[in-house]
Motif scaffolding. Structure first.
Motif, short mmCIF file in Angstrom:
data_model
loop_
_atom_site.label_atom_id
_atom_site.label_comp_id
_atom_site.label_asym_id
_atom_site.label_seq_id
_atom_site.Cartn_x
_atom_site.Cartn_y
_atom_site.Cartn_z
N TRP A 26 0.39 -1.11 -0.41
CA TRP A 26 0.29 -0.18 0.08
C TRP A 26 0.59 1.64 0.22
O TRP A 26 1.56 1.12 0.47
CB TRP A 26 -1.08 -0.19 1.37
N HIS A 27 0.54 1.86 -0.95
CA HIS A 27 1.22 3.29 -1.52
C HIS A 27 0.29 4.42 -1.93
O HIS A 27 -0.73 4.34 -2.80
CB HIS A 27 2.88 2.99 -1.63
N GLN A 28 0.84 5.85 -1.39
CA GLN A 28 0.04 6.90 -2.29
C GLN A 28 1.52 7.34 -2.98
O GLN A 28 2.32 7.40 -2.64
CB GLN A 28 0.11 8.17 -1.62
N ASP A 29 1.50 7.87 -4.71
CA ASP A 29 2.00 7.98 -5.86
C ASP A 29 3.00 8.96 -4.90
O ASP A 29 4.58 9.46 -5.13
CB ASP A 29 2.16 8.08 -6.73
N GLU A 30 2.20 9.61 -4.59
CA GLU A 30 3.09 11.62 -4.43
C GLU A 30 4.20 11.52 -2.96
O GLU A 30 4.91 11.98 -3.26
CB GLU A 30 1.79 12.94 -3.91
N ILE A 87 -7.57 4.01 -13.70
CA ILE A 87 -7.01 4.86 -13.33
C ILE A 87 -6.46 5.89 -11.91
O ILE A 87 -7.52 5.43 -11.33
CB ILE A 87 -7.69 6.46 -14.52
N HIS A 88 -5.51 5.91 -11.27
CA HIS A 88 -5.59 6.42 -9.99
C HIS A 88 -5.34 7.92 -10.09
O HIS A 88 -4.01 8.29 -10.63
CB HIS A 88 -5.06 5.63 -8.74
N HIS A 89 -5.16 8.45 -8.72
CA HIS A 89 -5.05 9.76 -8.89
C HIS A 89 -3.95 9.21 -8.24
O HIS A 89 -3.41 8.75 -6.94
CB HIS A 89 -5.20 10.60 -7.78
N LEU A 146 -4.70 5.47 -2.40
CA LEU A 146 -4.51 4.02 -2.27
C LEU A 146 -4.27 3.72 -2.68
O LEU A 146 -5.59 3.63 -3.19
CB LEU A 146 -4.92 4.28 -0.64
N HIS A 147 -3.49 2.63 -2.99
CA HIS A 147 -3.57 1.48 -4.05
C HIS A 147 -2.33 0.56 -3.89
O HIS A 147 -1.00 0.71 -2.39
CB HIS A 147 -3.63 1.98 -5.36
N TYR A 148 -2.00 -1.00 -3.89
CA TYR A 148 -1.72 -2.07 -3.36
C TYR A 148 -2.35 -3.26 -4.77
O TYR A 148 -3.15 -2.88 -5.12
CB TYR A 148 -2.61 -2.57 -2.11
NI NI Z 1 2.31 3.58 -6.88
#
Ligand code: NI
Length: 262
Positions: free
Chosen positions: A124-128, A205-207, A211-213
């Motif tokens: 799990w992480h946020q790209d920013e 598509i994600h902002h 949060l994604h994994y």
């Molecule tokens: Ni990512």
């Protein structure tokens, strides 16, 4: 250069604004997926970008000669410009412009491969959390698998609405500073997470803050994902964010990049 064939409708745009992610069944045609896949496999086999730090192990210590747990290439289209001459690239651009509300100032890409039966999870992480804390960023990612993908092979998972959060504390995966990959280092509520299985050539598509994994690949087929990112011009902040975890990095990748001159 292929002309775009896709436009989001209001329902899709509203879903993205509400949830911070969106699933599109088909970004490009099946025959183009096969062509992209050949290029993709060639780039990993040839280990392009290894000496400049563009190819590395996202989840391991990246030592020379070790099997990578999660091989990644930054900017594969730099090594194979034909990737930009695709319907996927053209459609991704249109869709990102719709969601960002204006023309892109930059469009880039990366590739994350989960080898058959051992490709490790992307925690799990946020790209920013990876990006320059001195700027406000306006950016999103289009994640396209080059084969069908589900939870067993490492499809994307999202926490709906998490794009409205600030960037949570992160750390290098396993708290190992030799690892470039980041994971959330906070006790967050992930109970609402949803999986996004896809056909080859579909996309999510994600902002930048969603949060994604993606789980490990337990199947006999490599899980190939090609990710295109688009952004509008960032805005310099008077007070930078404190993304302190970026100061922990001591990766073999950055040493290679430094000795290659950037
Ligand atoms: Ni990512």
């Amino acid at each position: 250069m292929p002309q775009p064939t896709l436009r989001l409708d209001d329902e899709q745009i509203n879903f993205y604004r509400e949830n911070g992610y969106l699933v599109i069944d088909q970004l490009t045609e099946p025959d183009e997926v096969l062509r992209i896949r050949e290029v993709y496999d060639r780039l990993f086999e040839a280990r392009v970008g290894r000496e400049t730090g563009d190819q590395f192990d996202l989840a391991g210590d990246d030592e020379e000669g070790k099997t990578a747990k999660l091989p990644q290439i930054l900017n594969p289209s730099k090594y194979a410009p034909e990737l930009k001459d695709t319907l996927a690239w053209a459609n991704a651009r249109v869709v990102m412009e719709q969601l960002l509300g204006g023309e892109l100032s930059g469009q880039g890409d990366h590739a994350i491969l989960k080898p058959a039966r051992y490709g490790s999870p992307t925690p799990w992480h946020q790209d920013e959390a990876y990006w320059d804390p001195g700027y406000d960023h306006f950016s999103l990612s289009v994640w396209m698998p080059l084969q069908d993908v589900d939870a067993a092979s490492g499809c994307m998972h999202f926490v709906p609405g998490s794009h409205r959060m600030e960037v949570a504390p992160h750390r290098p995966i396993g708290n190992d500073p030799r690892v470039h990959g980041l994971e959330v280092d906070a006790d967050l509520d992930l109970s609402g997470a949803v999986a996004a299985p896809l056909r080859a050539g579909g996309c999510t598509i994600h902002h930048q803050r969603t949060l994604h994994y993606a789980p490990a690949n337990h199947t006999d087929v490599p899980r190939r994902a090609w990710i295109m990112m688009g952004s509008r011009e960032g805005r310099k902040r008077n007070v930078p964010h404190d993304y302190y975890w970026q100061k922990l990095w001591q990766t073999a990748r950055s040493e290679r990049a430094a000795s290659a001159g950037g």
